[in-house]
Design an enzyme around this catalytic site. Sequence first.
Site, PDB file in Angstrom:
ATOM      1  N   ASN B 395       0.812  -1.204   0.000  1.00  0.00           N
ATOM      2  CA  ASN B 395       0.000   0.000   0.000  1.00  0.00           C
ATOM      3  C   ASN B 395       0.850   1.261   0.000  1.00  0.00           C
ATOM      4  O   ASN B 395       1.037   1.899  -1.032  1.00  0.00           O
ATOM      5  CB  ASN B 395      -0.957  -0.035   1.201  1.00  0.00           C
ATOM      6  N   ASP B 396       1.399   1.596   1.167  1.00  0.00           N
ATOM      7  CA  ASP B 396       2.086   2.881   1.303  1.00  0.00           C
ATOM      8  C   ASP B 396       3.252   3.053   0.322  1.00  0.00           C
ATOM      9  O   ASP B 396       3.511   4.160  -0.139  1.00  0.00           O
ATOM     10  CB  ASP B 396       2.580   3.055   2.746  1.00  0.00           C
ATOM     11  N   VAL B 397       3.923   1.938  -0.027  1.00  0.00           N
ATOM     12  CA  VAL B 397       5.090   2.054  -0.906  1.00  0.00           C
ATOM     13  C   VAL B 397       4.690   2.308  -2.359  1.00  0.00           C
ATOM     14  O   VAL B 397       5.546   2.478  -3.221  1.00  0.00           O
ATOM     15  CB  VAL B 397       5.998   0.797  -0.832  1.00  0.00           C
ATOM     16  N   THR B 398       3.371   2.313  -2.640  1.00  0.00           N
ATOM     17  CA  THR B 398       2.911   2.608  -3.998  1.00  0.00           C
ATOM     18  C   THR B 398       2.121   3.910  -4.045  1.00  0.00           C
ATOM     19  O   THR B 398       1.558   4.259  -5.068  1.00  0.00           O
ATOM     20  CB  THR B 398       1.976   1.497  -4.524  1.00  0.00           C
ATOM     21  N   ALA B 436       0.479   2.910   7.512  1.00  0.00           N
ATOM     22  CA  ALA B 436       0.755   4.265   7.969  1.00  0.00           C
ATOM     23  C   ALA B 436      -0.549   5.023   8.235  1.00  0.00           C
ATOM     24  O   ALA B 436      -0.534   6.147   8.699  1.00  0.00           O
ATOM     25  CB  ALA B 436       1.598   5.019   6.943  1.00  0.00           C
TER      26      ALA B 436
END
Lengths: 91, 469
Positions: B395-398, B436
């Site tokens: 999720n957050d890394v994209t 996050a």
Amino acid sequence: MSLLNSITIFVLAVFIGFEIISKVPAMLHTPLMSGTNAIHGIVLVGAMLVAGSADSTLEQVLAFIAVVFATVNVVGGFLVTDRMLEMFKRR
Amino acid sequence: MTTPLALSQTAINFTYLVAAVLLIVGIRRLSAPPTARSGNVIAAVGMTIAIVFTFLDPDIDKYWLIAAGMTVGTVVGVASARVVKMTAIPQMVALFNGVGGGAAALVAASEFHRLAPAGGHLAGDDIGAMLFSALIGSISFAGSLVAFAKLQELLPGRPIVFGAQQGANAALFAAVVACGALAGATEDGLWMVLLLVGALLFGMLLVLPIGGADMPVVISLLNAFTGLAAASTGFVLENTALIIGGTLVGASGTLLTILMGRAMNRSLANVLFGAFGAAPVGGAAVAASTEGKSYREITAEDAAVMLAYANRVVIVPGYGLAVAQAQHAVRELADLLEKRSVDVKYAIHPVAGRMPGHMNVLLAEANVPYPQLFDMEDINPEFPSTDVALVIGANDVTNPAARSVPESPIYGMPILNVDEAANVVVLKRSMSPGFAGIDNDLYYNPKTAMLFGDAKSSVEKLVAGVKAA
């Protein structure tokens, strides 16, 4: 051993600690953290010395818990790191 | 109280020198892939030497107490290291780190109790080192337990904040230091107890406001703390093995913390007191901006057809894949696609999973061929020529907000540019925000299709679909 000797060892160890991991690929960050985590289990040596010369019951209780904690740190730390690295090797 | 077994202090110190050399060589080898495993073994041998020869120290006479403690510790350590799942490694490291810090604090407390009542005769440096060990060891212990609870989801991963928190923390820390000064001046055990309690409380309060996504950096920092606490007990006990072993971890752990922060484009101060701590403001703004936007759902059959007739597919694995234990199913899917001469690559974000390198460990467990794994810098230029980016539980890394929304708490974090691919398929359990706690604009992108469900069953459906296609 004088305080100055201790400080000398400390300062040299700081430099070595910084130098030896200066170039680490990101894929090794987790195993390296886990491995160094096991190494601060060296506090077991301190726990052993304190337990070995503890006089009162309170000191013995504190030192006993310290030995248990530090042993978990050492044994668990090295084994978990090895399990992680074993997987890298199988490729 | 010497025993027949005892060696001279000089002889023991010599074995400590040997142990220290092995620890240094071990850490050095741990930091390169081909030698890492042997490095761990070498460090363990060094540790064993230090422990065995400590038994021969002339000051030790209560072997039963040490043996009992080590037996209990070994059983617990072996059992927990064996049963822990690879996905739970980060919290296990936090736990092992915490007990190490606790041990350092207890060593200091026990020595204080043994030596202090002698009445004002303690050397200043001894008492100073004792108080430092007690303080830092306790902070590391309590902080690590909170980190464990957050990663284990016993506590919410989101930042836990209350009003005037920074001020309260600063006041508490000042009070703890004052207790330490009084403990040093009076050598009264009461102040030592207050120091320990205050430091435990401070350790908890320090980690509670830090978001789950930053937890690896925090654990690494606490790892360095524990190293320093251990080194400090070496000053008290005048023991070179403790000073060298603890300091090596304190120094290398500090550097590792900085390297990890750099991989996430965040400074240490930022992690401890920064944007995530103040996330409610930025988070709310970002959430509001995506409210009312619509997303597109896709069936597993349609997604499978899209994959089967693609030329280039990039798989972006995340923590959701690990939780669902979907790594083997993903590998089967990749193998099937390769048989249809689809070019398949894996894009590994530096902090995919929950720690840098965590995803490499998990995919290695599923025997994914190493040449298919690509780092962020190597794969990002390839997304524009990719037909389908298959995002599995990441999720957050994209999240493109990291590139474009300065108010976002993750602004500036390097991300995988999956939104540059022609099509994006996101496998996710629901629309809930990620670790996050930030909403992801990628899901509202017109070329993104959502496939809801448990990652493993979704991938298995894709496998069935590709076979049928």
